[in-house]
Design a protein around this motif. Structure first.
Motif, PDB file in Angstrom:
ATOM      1  N   ARG A 271     -15.461   3.644 -10.692  1.00 26.66           N
ATOM      2  CA  ARG A 271     -15.748   3.702  -9.262  1.00 26.66           C
ATOM      3  C   ARG A 271     -14.803   2.887  -8.400  1.00 26.66           C
ATOM      4  N   TRP A 272     -13.955   2.036  -9.035  1.00 28.87           N
ATOM      5  CA  TRP A 272     -13.202   1.073  -8.241  1.00 28.87           C
ATOM      6  C   TRP A 272     -11.761   0.973  -8.686  1.00 28.87           C
ATOM      7  N   ARG A 273     -10.877   0.734  -7.729  1.00 23.70           N
ATOM      8  CA  ARG A 273      -9.540   0.216  -8.015  1.00 23.70           C
ATOM      9  C   ARG A 273      -9.624  -1.288  -7.824  1.00 23.70           C
TER      10      ARG A 273
ATOM     11  N   ALA B 154      -6.296   5.640  -2.442  1.00 21.33           N
ATOM     12  CA  ALA B 154      -7.577   6.176  -2.913  1.00 21.33           C
ATOM     13  C   ALA B 154      -7.490   6.764  -4.314  1.00 21.33           C
ATOM     14  N   LYS B 155      -6.319   7.227  -4.733  1.00 21.07           N
ATOM     15  CA  LYS B 155      -6.182   7.879  -6.029  1.00 21.07           C
ATOM     16  C   LYS B 155      -5.143   7.164  -6.881  1.00 21.07           C
TER      17      LYS B 155
ATOM     18  N   PRO C 268      -7.373   4.437   9.540  1.00 20.23           N
ATOM     19  CA  PRO C 268      -7.875   3.093   9.827  1.00 20.23           C
ATOM     20  C   PRO C 268      -7.298   2.067   8.862  1.00 20.23           C
ATOM     21  N   ASP C 269      -7.479   0.815   9.201  1.00 23.57           N
ATOM     22  CA  ASP C 269      -7.026  -0.292   8.362  1.00 23.57           C
ATOM     23  C   ASP C 269      -7.651  -0.160   6.974  1.00 23.57           C
ATOM     24  N   PRO C 270      -6.857   0.044   5.918  1.00 18.75           N
ATOM     25  CA  PRO C 270      -7.446   0.208   4.583  1.00 18.75           C
ATOM     26  C   PRO C 270      -8.139  -1.041   4.088  1.00 18.75           C
ATOM     27  N   GLY C 271      -7.755  -2.204   4.642  1.00 15.71           N
ATOM     28  CA  GLY C 271      -8.402  -3.440   4.226  1.00 15.71           C
ATOM     29  C   GLY C 271      -9.873  -3.485   4.583  1.00 15.71           C
ATOM     30  N   ALA C 272     -10.289  -2.644   5.533  1.00 13.74           N
ATOM     31  CA  ALA C 272     -11.701  -2.625   5.917  1.00 13.74           C
ATOM     32  C   ALA C 272     -12.580  -2.098   4.790  1.00 13.74           C
ATOM     33  N   ARG C 273     -11.988  -1.388   3.832  1.00 12.33           N
ATOM     34  CA  ARG C 273     -12.755  -0.834   2.706  1.00 12.33           C
ATOM     35  C   ARG C 273     -12.620  -1.695   1.457  1.00 12.33           C
TER      36      ARG C 273
ATOM     37  N   HIS D 157     -11.645  -1.655  -4.279  1.00 20.34           N
ATOM     38  CA  HIS D 157     -11.496  -0.595  -3.282  1.00 20.34           C
ATOM     39  C   HIS D 157     -12.091   0.673  -3.889  1.00 20.34           C
ATOM     40  N   PRO D 158     -12.900   1.432  -3.138  1.00 22.06           N
ATOM     41  CA  PRO D 158     -13.510   2.646  -3.707  1.00 22.06           C
ATOM     42  C   PRO D 158     -12.459   3.604  -4.245  1.00 22.06           C
TER      43      PRO D 158
END
Length: 330
Positions: A220-222, A60-61, A145-150, A177-178
């Motif tokens: 907003r995105w990676r 996320a970061k 949760p599965d990070p691929g879902a995001r 990814h957000p």
């Protein structure tokens, strides 16, 4: 948070011995974010560097102040060491806090955080093994949760024309990814797997410019960008790249089948689509490759010079074609 300067993860080789992956964190000082070394195999080291970069995609970061140097104490065999490299990288950055782990696993989709399987057959009961019956995704390391879902991914295709028998379609895939936390420079959030420095820069500049045109698309995105294996030169892939990014971010309509595009721009920040060379051979290639439901997008400058009957022939194949002057109104 107390983050170590050095961390290690072990992996079991096919002969039963253990290989140790050591990760060292140091001030980046303008160097690459990740560096990998393995004894006597520079190509393998480069591939493992890409594995680690792709596995970072769903974090996320982003903290790009440090460089992580990953090294193996012997030559890895096969792909089963990939998970150990990924975990060592996470350990030394404080992203994961496991200890004294032996890990085996590999993936064809590290950018989704997925772990597809492992190859070792004589692992100890406490080993960390990748795959459906073990660690199936990196989120499981922390009970998430599965990070691929995001992750949202999209592909677009572009013509590869060199005048030879190998002419065909290449593809570019954009995964987003957000991104959470403080905003950083847009180009630092974009990774291009397997590309040289010049293409990395060109892709980053094109995406950053096109997102600037969105008005609220920056910070907003990676983003991870992947290209098909076919070699190519020039900039005619740029329109396909920008459109794949817009589809992944929910900014563009999705065609019934594939999106085929060619075009570039010196002003993506204004949304402008400029012309590229090779009108006649590229149109012939696109017509040959087009199928039902495909959408073909070409530079507006080509509109009056298209081959006779081209649009009718495209429609006869169940596809559609448009010549566009700007993105955002397609």
């Amino acid at each position: 948070m107390n983050v170590p300067q050095q961390a290690a993860c072990r992996t079991r080789l096919p002969d039963g011995t253990l290989l140790t992956v050591t990760a060292t964190r140091r001030e980046r000082a303008g160097r690459a974010d990740v560096k990998c070394t393995v004894p006597g195999d520079a190509a393998l080291a480069e591939r493992l560097q890409q594995v680690v970069r792709l596995a970072r995609h769903t974090e996320a970061k982003i903290d790009s102040r440090d460089q992580v140097v990953l090294s193996a104490d012997r030559l890895p065999v096969g792909r089963d060491c990939e998970l150990a490299f990924v975990l060592a990288d996470r350990l030394v950055r404080g992203v994961w806090h496991g200890r004294d782990v032996v890990a085996n696993g590999w993936s064809d989709a590290w950018q989704l955080g997925r772990v597809d399987g492992h190859d070792t057959a004589d692992a100890s009961p406490d080993a960390l093994l990748g795959g459906p019956d073990g660690l199936s995704h990196l989120g499981q390391l922390d009970g998430h949760p599965d990070p691929g879902a995001r992750v949202s991914s999209a592909r677009a295709w572009f013509p590869l024309h060199s005048g030879g028998d190998g002419d065909g379609l290449g593809w570019v895939e954009v995964s987003v990814h957000p991104l959470e936390g403080e905003r950083i420079e847009e180009e630092q959030t974009i990774a291009v797997a397997g590309a040289d420095a010049a293409r990395q820069l060109a892709v980053r500049q094109a995406l950053a410019g096109a997102r600037h045109f969105d008005g609220r698309g920056l910070g907003r995105w990676r983003t991870t960008v992947r290209f098909s294996d076919a070699a190519f030169a020039g900039r005619s892939y740029e329109l396909a790249l920008v459109l794949a990014d817009r589809i992944a971010r929910g900014r563009e309509f999705i065609p019934r089948a594939r999106l085929l595009a060619t075009g570039c721009s010196d002003s993506w920040h204004a949304g402008r689509v400029d012309t590229v060379d090779g009108l006649a051979p590229k149109c012939a290639l696109l017509l040959r490759e087009a199928g039902p439901g495909d959408r073909i997008l070409l530079p507006h400058a080509w509109r009056d010079a298209l081959p006779a009957g081209f649009a009718d022939d495209v429609r006869a194949r169940g596809a559609s074609v448009a010549c566009v002057e700007r993105i955002g109104i397609i």
